[in-house]
Design a protein around this motif. Structure first.
Motif: not given
Length: 318
Positions: A174-178, A216-219, A271-275
């Motif tokens: 379970v991939p999860a990101l915040a 990966k983080v974009v500002l 992978k598989d997450v976008r927040v």
């Protein structure tokens, strides 16, 4: 009498920012790596097991010096450092709750002759109630020597090198990101145009899932009327964000607006997450704003006084 202070320094092999290099962990004096037919064939342990299973493997410790070295062998849990998100390991004295607790070397103390290697079997027993997903850790060889560290307070330094263990317990991944707790601090000149403004964005990257992520983080920043002020891929992001770990990161924006109103947005992907998360900003030169407010207040007061002076007198009664 100086107080004796002992500090355990894990070598650079245990504290790495970014993806691990495909080579044995070492510090120039000794190396620790999975036993294999050829040196460097297995730089790390990549293991998969069901809950309740017991795995058996071997670790090799190589002494590259001209004198014997004695080591303590132990299993260690991995975590991300708060400072930069680097890959780090729990020390021998810390409580191990995952892979570090499940690893049991056949020998916990070994002496490796000069320019020689010793291979030690170990077992890794996964509890029947272990959570599915990734459980990173290492098999660590801790040098028993304590060397002086210098300074006004007597300090002893111990060094350690660990062979990473990437263990995945079978079950749902379970991939999860915040992105959490986004804040912004602005530093602008009192007099606009006399120097650059600087904004410091702080945020927490939280792996809420059970698998290791490579985020990966974009500002981006938008000003009034949707103008794009900034669009940047952030470099200071760890490539291994371990499960259930959170790290606090900062990003400096030199040349931020001195007069604008808009929104900063962080978009984190893996992978598989976008927040995403954001924070609004108001860039206003306070000295100029104060002068304008005082001027406006003075003008308003002046108009009221003039109106009172020019107001016609009412009819007088007898």
């Amino acid at each position: 009498m100086r107080r004796k202070l002992y500090v355990l320094l894990l070598s650079a092999a245990l504290l790495l920012l970014g993806a691990p290099a495909a080579q044995a962990a070492e510090n120039g004096e000794w190396a620790v790596y999975p036993a294999a037919a050829r040196l460097g064939e297995r730089p790390y342990f990549f293991l998969t097991a069901d809950p309740g299973a017991t795995l058996r493997d071997k670790v090799t410790v190589t002494n590259k010096t001209a004198a014997p070295l004695t080591f303590r062998l132990y299993g260690a849990d991995a975590y991300n450092t708060e400072r930069d998100g680097g890959f780090a390991l729990r020390t021998l004295k810390e409580r191990q709750t995952g892979t570090g607790a499940w690893i049991k070397p056949a020998r916990t103390r070994i002496t490796v002759p000069a320019r020689s290697a010793v291979t030690v079997p170990f077992t890794l027993t996964v509890p029947a109630d272990a959570d599915p997903g990734d459980h990173p850790g290492a098999v660590v060889a801790l040098d028993e020597r304590i060397t002086p560290g210098g300074g006004s307070v007597a300090m002893g330094i111990q060094r350690a090198v660990g062979a990473r263990v990437y263990l995945r317990v079978s079950g749902p991944a379970v991939p999860a990101l915040a992105v959490e707790d986004v804040t912004l601090e602005q530093d602008r000149p009192v007099v606009p145009g006399t120097r650059d403004s600087t904004a410091v964005l702080s945020y927490t990257l939280h792996n809420r899932g059970n698998v290791t992520l490579d985020p990966k983080v974009v500002l981006t920043a938008e000003g009034l009327f949707g103008r794009t002020l900034l669009d940047r891929d952030l470099a200071q992001v760890p490539s291994e964000l371990l499960p259930r770990q959170r790290i606090r990161l900062t990003e400096r924006w030199i040349g931020s607006p001195q007069l604008d109103w808009g929104e900063l947005t962080l978009v984190a992907t893996a992978k598989d997450v976008r927040v995403s998360a954001g924070v609004s900003f108001l860039a206003l030169p306070w000295l100029a704003a104060t002068v304008l407010l005082l001027g406006a207040a003075g003008g308003f007061a002046g108009r009221r006084i003039r109106r009172r002076r020019t107001r016609p007198a009412g009819p007088s009664g007898h």
